[in-house]
Design an enzyme around this catalytic site. Structure first.
Site, PDB file in Angstrom:
ATOM      1  CD  GLU A 121      12.475-111.157 -60.955  1.00  0.00           C
ATOM      2  OE1 GLU A 121      11.524-111.949 -60.784  1.00  0.00           O
ATOM      3  OE2 GLU A 121      13.429-111.060 -60.158  1.00  0.00           O
ATOM      4  CD  GLU A 125       6.811-115.924 -60.295  1.00  0.00           C
ATOM      5  OE1 GLU A 125       6.614-117.160 -60.396  1.00  0.00           O
ATOM      6  OE2 GLU A 125       7.934-115.430 -60.147  1.00  0.00           O
TER       7      GLU A 125
END
Length: 364
Positions: A121, A125
């Site tokens: 991943e 964010e």
């Protein structure tokens, strides 16, 4: 290298795991050989979410997405909302560029994620209550045992302004950019000697979620900036566009073994079905289809339309005549009823005049 401003709470590093809160895999190739292959993008494409919706090359995996003059709108209205779209295609190394305005709200997390089936991943964010920093992060095979992956970077009002968030990913390094400026580079060897370096085909996931939901653990809520107050919503993340580039070419990607290394990935030659779909011409409008017809075909269509019009007129005439006949019959019946009622009224008046309906004295 610019940035690298980490949040200072002693335990905050342990809170970077929530970046995976919206990520999942339906089949992990490190555990089984029966996982489906990954459809390759095998090209580059820009999705303009102001001009159109995500289209058939994306799935809405949670909630619903609206589209308007500011692009795709991902909104948390009530508790449990987490609208997310996920690409049907995969990149095997490539570049993702997203123009986004993050959502406001304490505990609300706006996310840009690249993720593989074996839980490699790379993500961004953005916290609704943090107007000065954005977080970049990565995971290798879902490993969350090390807490040195997240880095916080200075930014100007990401909830008020659109910014360009770009990730460039190769087998040697991952580089993050904000508005065209490089703000972080991760070398292959720096990710636990390559063991935690994301290196398998990844799809794209764009979404919003409430890290500050009261049901989450205290660490997640603290990392997200505090508990989310849904009564102050709705909270909306906007995405104007996403440019996606696949650095590999082929029709699909598959895992050759269970090592999860980039060398084990097999590329099937051929044209990608996604590429064909993206490059297919748009459907013609009625006027364009008419212009494509030959003169003879246009005459045939016109003649057919004329015959249809005559038939419709004849049918309308038939119903008019029928209606008129029915009307005359109804009128005749109505006249007969009127005449009968008139006769009865005359007879009644005559009997009244003769005293035929005298009132009884008992009723007085």
């Amino acid at each position: 290298m610019p940035s690298l401003a980490l949040l200072a709470l002693p335990f905050i590093a342990a809170l970077t795991a929530p970046a995976a809160a919206q990520t999942w895999t339906s089949c992990n190739p490190l555990n089984t050989t029966d996982c489906p292959t990954n459809t390759a993008l095998s090209t580059n494409h820009t999705y303009d979410f102001i001009a159109s919706s995500a289209g058939s090359t994306w799935n809405t995996t949670a909630g619903s997405i609206k589209y308007g003059s500011s692009g795709a709108q991902f909104t948390i209205n009530t508790r449990g909302d987490a609208p997310t779209i996920q690409s049907k295609f995969y990149l095997f190394f490539g570049e993702l560029e997203v123009w986004m305005k993050a959502a406001t709200g304490n505990g609300v997390v706006s996310s840009i994620v690249l993720q593989s089936d074996d839980l490699d991943e790379v993500d961004w964010e953005l916290l609704g209550g943090n107007a000065t920093h954005v977080q970049s992060n990565y995971f290798g095979k879902g490993n969350i045992t090390s807490y040195d992956r997240a880095v916080w970077h200075p930014i100007n009002d990401p909830q008020e302004n659109f910014h360009n968030y770009t990730t460039r990913w190769t087998k040697d390094q991952i580089e993050w950019f904000i508005d065209g400026a490089s703000i972080r580079v991760l070398k292959y060897g720096d990710a636990n000697g390559g063991k935690n370096f994301p290196q398998t085909p990844m799809n794209v996931r764009l979404g919003i979620w409430a890290g500050g939901d009261a049901d989450n653990n205290n660490y997640t809520v603290e990392w997200a900036g505090g508990e989310t107050d849904y009564s102050h919503g709705p909270y909306t993340m906007y995405i104007k566009s996403a440019r996606v580039t696949d650095f590999s070419s082929g029709s699909e990607y598959s895992y050759g073994d269970m090592t999860g290394s980039w060398e084990s990935i097999k590329i099937k030659p051929g044209n990608s079905t996604i590429e064909k779909e993206l490059n297919a011409p748009p459907p013609m409008t009625p006027s364009q289809r008419w212009n494509q017809l030959s003169p003879a075909a246009k005459i045939g269509v016109g003649s057919g339309a004329g015959v249809s019009a005559v038939a419709l007129l004849a049918l309308a005439g038939f119903y008019c005549v029928r209606a008129r006949k029915a009307g005359r019959k109804e009128r005749a019946l109505a006249d007969a009823d009127f005449e009968r009622e008139a006769r009865e009224m005359t007879a009644y008046r005559q009997r009244m005049a003769k005293g035929g309906f005298a009132v009884s004295s008992r009723a007085i």
